[in-house]
Design an enzyme around this catalytic site. Structure first.
Site, PDB file in Angstrom:
ATOM      1  N   MET A 325       0.825  -1.207   0.000  1.00  0.00           N
ATOM      2  CA  MET A 325       0.000   0.000   0.000  1.00  0.00           C
ATOM      3  C   MET A 325       0.862   1.262   0.000  1.00  0.00           C
ATOM      4  O   MET A 325       0.637   2.189  -0.780  1.00  0.00           O
ATOM      5  CB  MET A 325      -0.949  -0.003   1.201  1.00  0.00           C
ATOM      6  CG  MET A 325      -2.014  -1.079   1.150  1.00  0.00           C
ATOM      7  SD  MET A 325      -3.026  -1.036  -0.354  1.00  0.00           S
ATOM      8  CE  MET A 325      -3.799   0.569  -0.196  1.00  0.00           C
ATOM      9  N   ASP A 344      10.712   4.074   5.876  1.00  0.00           N
ATOM     10  CA  ASP A 344      10.501   2.800   6.565  1.00  0.00           C
ATOM     11  C   ASP A 344      11.685   2.551   7.486  1.00  0.00           C
ATOM     12  O   ASP A 344      12.650   3.334   7.510  1.00  0.00           O
ATOM     13  CB  ASP A 344      10.297   1.658   5.582  1.00  0.00           C
ATOM     14  CG  ASP A 344       9.284   0.622   6.091  1.00  0.00           C
ATOM     15  OD1 ASP A 344       9.320   0.328   7.309  1.00  0.00           O
ATOM     16  OD2 ASP A 344       8.467   0.127   5.299  1.00  0.00           O
ATOM     17  N   GLU A 403      -2.056  -2.817   9.852  1.00  0.00           N
ATOM     18  CA  GLU A 403      -3.380  -2.462  10.378  1.00  0.00           C
ATOM     19  C   GLU A 403      -3.494  -2.850  11.853  1.00  0.00           C
ATOM     20  O   GLU A 403      -4.199  -3.789  12.241  1.00  0.00           O
ATOM     21  CB  GLU A 403      -4.466  -3.151   9.538  1.00  0.00           C
ATOM     22  CG  GLU A 403      -5.886  -2.686   9.842  1.00  0.00           C
ATOM     23  CD  GLU A 403      -6.219  -1.303   9.288  1.00  0.00           C
ATOM     24  OE1 GLU A 403      -7.408  -0.950   9.285  1.00  0.00           O
ATOM     25  OE2 GLU A 403      -5.306  -0.567   8.860  1.00  0.00           O
ATOM     26  N   LYS A 408       0.027   2.082  14.880  1.00  0.00           N
ATOM     27  CA  LYS A 408      -0.255   3.357  14.230  1.00  0.00           C
ATOM     28  C   LYS A 408      -0.157   4.520  15.214  1.00  0.00           C
ATOM     29  O   LYS A 408       0.481   5.542  14.922  1.00  0.00           O
ATOM     30  CB  LYS A 408      -1.645   3.316  13.584  1.00  0.00           C
ATOM     31  CG  LYS A 408      -1.740   2.393  12.364  1.00  0.00           C
ATOM     32  CD  LYS A 408      -3.164   2.363  11.821  1.00  0.00           C
ATOM     33  CE  LYS A 408      -3.327   1.353  10.695  1.00  0.00           C
ATOM     34  NZ  LYS A 408      -2.609   1.742   9.468  1.00  0.00           N
ATOM     35  N   SER A 430      -8.097   0.867   6.940  1.00  0.00           N
ATOM     36  CA  SER A 430      -9.317   0.445   6.250  1.00  0.00           C
ATOM     37  C   SER A 430     -10.494   0.278   7.203  1.00  0.00           C
ATOM     38  O   SER A 430     -11.627   0.151   6.745  1.00  0.00           O
ATOM     39  CB  SER A 430      -9.072  -0.880   5.515  1.00  0.00           C
ATOM     40  OG  SER A 430      -8.671  -1.890   6.427  1.00  0.00           O
ATOM     41  N   HIS A 451      -8.120   6.445   2.794  1.00  0.00           N
ATOM     42  CA  HIS A 451      -8.032   4.999   2.550  1.00  0.00           C
ATOM     43  C   HIS A 451      -7.993   4.702   1.063  1.00  0.00           C
ATOM     44  O   HIS A 451      -8.997   4.847   0.369  1.00  0.00           O
ATOM     45  CB  HIS A 451      -9.214   4.290   3.216  1.00  0.00           C
ATOM     46  CG  HIS A 451      -9.238   2.814   2.957  1.00  0.00           C
ATOM     47  ND1 HIS A 451     -10.408   2.094   2.822  1.00  0.00           N
ATOM     48  CD2 HIS A 451      -8.228   1.915   2.790  1.00  0.00           C
ATOM     49  CE1 HIS A 451     -10.121   0.830   2.575  1.00  0.00           C
ATOM     50  NE2 HIS A 451      -8.805   0.697   2.556  1.00  0.00           N
ATOM     51  N   GLU A 463     -11.341   6.588   0.018  1.00  0.00           N
ATOM     52  CA  GLU A 463     -12.279   6.989   1.073  1.00  0.00           C
ATOM     53  C   GLU A 463     -11.610   8.067   1.918  1.00  0.00           C
ATOM     54  O   GLU A 463     -10.514   7.848   2.463  1.00  0.00           O
ATOM     55  CB  GLU A 463     -12.637   5.799   1.957  1.00  0.00           C
ATOM     56  CG  GLU A 463     -13.507   4.764   1.286  1.00  0.00           C
ATOM     57  CD  GLU A 463     -13.875   3.618   2.225  1.00  0.00           C
ATOM     58  OE1 GLU A 463     -15.027   3.166   2.184  1.00  0.00           O
ATOM     59  OE2 GLU A 463     -12.999   3.177   3.005  1.00  0.00           O
ATOM     60  N   ASN A 501     -15.804  -1.265   3.447  1.00  0.00           N
ATOM     61  CA  ASN A 501     -15.633  -2.473   4.255  1.00  0.00           C
ATOM     62  C   ASN A 501     -16.833  -2.739   5.154  1.00  0.00           C
ATOM     63  O   ASN A 501     -17.167  -3.898   5.418  1.00  0.00           O
ATOM     64  CB  ASN A 501     -14.357  -2.380   5.081  1.00  0.00           C
ATOM     65  CG  ASN A 501     -13.131  -2.722   4.271  1.00  0.00           C
ATOM     66  OD1 ASN A 501     -13.198  -3.545   3.360  1.00  0.00           O
ATOM     67  ND2 ASN A 501     -12.009  -2.092   4.565  1.00  0.00           N
TER      68      ASN A 501
END
Length: 715
Positions: A325, A344, A403, A408, A430, A451, A463, A501
């Site tokens: 992603m 990263d 996720e 996060k 998501s 998203h 989104e 979702n």
């Protein structure tokens, strides 16, 4: 209405007709416009003093966008006679234009679509401008066929194979392709069109070439029966392969071409007119036209409620995370000229991210949709780092890590003191609450959900999730940014699962319940694809990863526990390491060199532990069980005010999960079936509990005979 056409005479006895619809960005051929053009043709038919006629647009870079889709959409409720009149009017007018007593030349600058293309096909010659001009007959994309002569005039001009390809695909031709295929006489810079038009009129007048061309194009194409049968068979196979038989317009267009082109043009036009009636005004056409308008509506939407705030300029974007992603999001920005920085934790992950970014362009190189210069441009705008301090100059930072709420929010706290004043922090989550995570961010009012969908380079939807503290400027800045990189943003309020979702997961979970109750994987997936989905729910579990599906399902299932009958099978196979295609096994196994799915006997042991029955399901039952829970959740999204329009629900599912466009969207499907019919079908599944319980919105629609999109227009 004000006059759309302007006629003037140039030196040398050449007429110049300009189309320029007042106060509109594009020219369209609605009923009133055609009536005005018809009156002009009345006069032109009597002119024996003109040496020729040139047709141009008064809008630079925009020729004719096609027929008026509002009028075509309204034909869904029209009588056969009204449909015949609408189709016949264009036929008759364009045939009259094709017989004017002097040569005619179209000067095409910009997009020429649909009815506009059929208009210029009725002229003797066409000259296109170089640059961004494109010419197409895209009617099949809205469930129609070129019904004003396109299926008959185009093959006589460029040949049957090229015409079939152009018409059944709806693809546009570039200026160079127009000339190479014989659709246009020449391509010149826009400022030279008028002079070139005068020159071509002179060429056509020499030896009455225009009369000879008209005579030739009015004849049958002259193919042998074998040639025609071969072209039809090969093309039908290709069309069915692409449409799976669910979109009738390309097949209808093919039928009109093959049945009409070996007849005199006048008879071929009658064939086209009759076949047009098979699709004009159909439910599928109305749905596809509805999709077109939904796209336009959302494209104009600046944000939830239309706040009027001014978006901030975004000079550089940061992306935290270089997985599938994160690398996809960074690449999407660089491909559209927005510099991006990927961050990263180590060089190995950075290397993976760069390789993934290159792969996007490499895949497009293979299909000739990108150049090596595109690769160089993308790489020049993409920078990397293992330090979050690289985000110090970024205007927007998109977090795209695992996720996990803990991971996060820890990352957000680490950004405190690094992000510059006014910078926006967005999460690619998501399912996780934006409002809740905002409390861990440096500035909650500048925190928003953004998203993207996988794969980012192909999926158009973004989104945009507004938390309770997200301010207007933040929302409209990320909306503008998403549009800038070619995506379609839909703004929504925060809720578990957001829009796509939240509506998708009841469908996904129901497939697992059906599997445990006795339905086979193949039957479940087949019911879904026959309905029109790009793949079945079992296959989708394996594609996205069973672990990803499980985590998302847990978030949504916990939030809506009153109606979430969560199946434990998924958690069991995740614990066993059966993570789907990426792991080589999930519900099915992926062991062939091309990674194609195959039955896995080892899966049976997992299924037997959770088996609840051995029922044989009909396809109708499988369809109801899969899609009715999805529809009910979609109505709850509206009841909860998560989005402001039914169109947002339908377009979100069309773009986010590939819900079949020919059905118009889940709410359009409900409108087609009728709310009363949906309620009756739900009664059969009452024993399954609240997930099949009709919502108040659906009940009120059934009682009042209302439709979702009637409500949308009223709003």
């Amino acid at each position: 209405m004000s006059s759309v056409f302007r006629f003037e005479e140039l030196d040398g006895g050449i007429g110049l007709l300009t189309i320029d619809t007042p106060e509109k960005k594009v020219n369209t051929l609605g009923r009133a416009v055609l009536e005005e053009l018809s009156a002009i043709v009345d006069d032109l038919e009597e002119r024996d003093d003109l040496q020729g006629l040139l047709l141009q647009s008064g809008k630079p870079g925009q020729f004719i966008a096609g027929a008026d889709l509002n009028e075509l959409g309204a034909l869904a409720s029209a009588t056969r006679e009204q449909v015949l009149e609408a189709v016949g009017a264009g036929h008759a007018l364009f045939s009259r234009i094709s017989h004017l007593p002097f040569p005619t030349v179209a000067l095409v600058d910009g997009a020429c679509m649909g009815g506009g293309t059929e208009l210029i096909l009725s002229l003797d010659e066409r000259i296109v401008s170089t640059g961004k001009t494109k010419v197409a007959l895209p009617e099949v994309n809205v469930g129609l066929i070129p019904g004003w002569g396109g299926t008959q005039r185009l093959p006589r001009l460029i040949g049957i194979h090229a015409a079939i390809d152009m018409i059944t695909s709806g693809a546009a031709l570039s200026p160079r392709q127009c000339v190479e295929r014989g659709l246009a006489f020449d391509a010149v810079p826009a400022e030279q069109l008028l002079d070139e038009g005068r020159r071509v009129v002179g060429i056509l007048q020499d030896g009455d070439a225009w009369m000879q061309n008209r005579q030739r194009r009015s004849q049958p194409l002259g193919l042998s029966e074998d040639q025609l049968a071969f072209a039809a068979a090969v093309s039908e196979g290709a069309v069915r392969g692409k449409t799976k038989g669910q979109y009738p317009a390309p097949l209808a267009a093919l039928k009109a071409i093959t049945k009409g082109i070996n007849l005199p043009l006048a008879d071929g036009l009658k064939v086209e007119q009759e076949i047009s009636l098979e699709v004009v005004g159909s439910t599928i056409s109305a749905n596809l036209i509805g999709v077109f308008f939904m796209n336009n509506q959302v494209a104009r939407d600046p944000g939830f409620g239309g706040t009027g705030a001014t978006p901030k300029d975004v000079a550089r974007v940061g992306v935290l995370g270089t997985g599938q992603m994160g690398s996809g999001i960074a690449t999407a920005h660089c491909r559209r000229g927005v510099p991006a920085t990927m961050v990263d934790v180590d060089e190995q992950r950075i290397g993976w991210g760069m390789a993934a970014a290159k792969k996007v362009i490499e895949s497009r190189l293979k299909i000739h949709r990108a150049t090596h210069q595109d690769m160089a441009d993308m790489l020049s705008l993409l920078s990397t780092s293992t330090s979050k301090t690289a985000f110090a100059e970024c205007d927007v930072v998109v977090e795209a890590i695992t996720e996990s709420e803990d991971l996060k929010t820890t990352a957000y706290r680490e950004l405190n003191g690094i992000l510059k004043d006014g910078a926006i922090l967005a999460s690619n989550t998501s399912t996780i609450s934006i409002t809740r995570m905002a409390e861990a961010t440096p500035c909650p009012e500048r925190f928003v959900g953004m998203h993207f969908f996988y794969p980012v380079d192909r999926m158009q939807l973004v989104e945009v999730i507004r938390g309770e503290k997200t301010d207007d400027e933040t929302v409209e800045t990320v909306v503008a940014l998403a549009k800038r990189i070619g995506k379609t943003p839909i703004v929504m309020k925060d809720c578990p699962g957001f829009l796509v979702n939240r509506v998708l997961l009841p469908y996904m979970n129901e497939s697992l319940l059906l599997l445990c109750e006795g339905a086979s994987m193949d039957d479940i997936d087949k019911a879904s694809t026959k309905f029109g989905m790009p793949m079945g729910p079992i296959a989708l579990h394996d594609l996205v990863g069973t672990d990803v599906a499980m985590f998302a399902g847990q978030v949504v299932g916990k939030a809506y526990a009153d109606r979430a009958d969560m199946c434990p099978l998924l958690e069991d196979i995740v614990k066993a390491g059966r993570l789907g295609k990426k792991a080589g096994k999930g519900f099915r196994q992926y062991v062939s060199p091309k990674g194609k799915p195959a039955p896995d006997p080892d899966f049976d042991a997992f299924l037997e532990k959770h088996r609840t029955g051995s029922k044989q399901f009909t396809q109708e039952e499988l369809t109801d069980r899969l899609f009715l829970p999805m529809l009910l959740e979609a109505t709850r999204v509206l009841e909860d005010g998560i989005v402001s329009e039914p169109a947002h629900v339908d377009l979100g599912l069309l773009l986010g999960i590939g819900f079949p466009a020919f059905r118009g969207g889940i709410l359009h499907w409900s409108d087609t079936e009728g709310a009363a019919s949906i309620l009756k079908r739900l009664e059969q599944y009452a024993a399954l509990g609240k997930r099949f319980e009709a919502t108040e919105l659906l009940k009120s629609q059934a009682a009042a005979g209302e439709r979702f999109f009637d409500l949308s227009k009223a709003a």
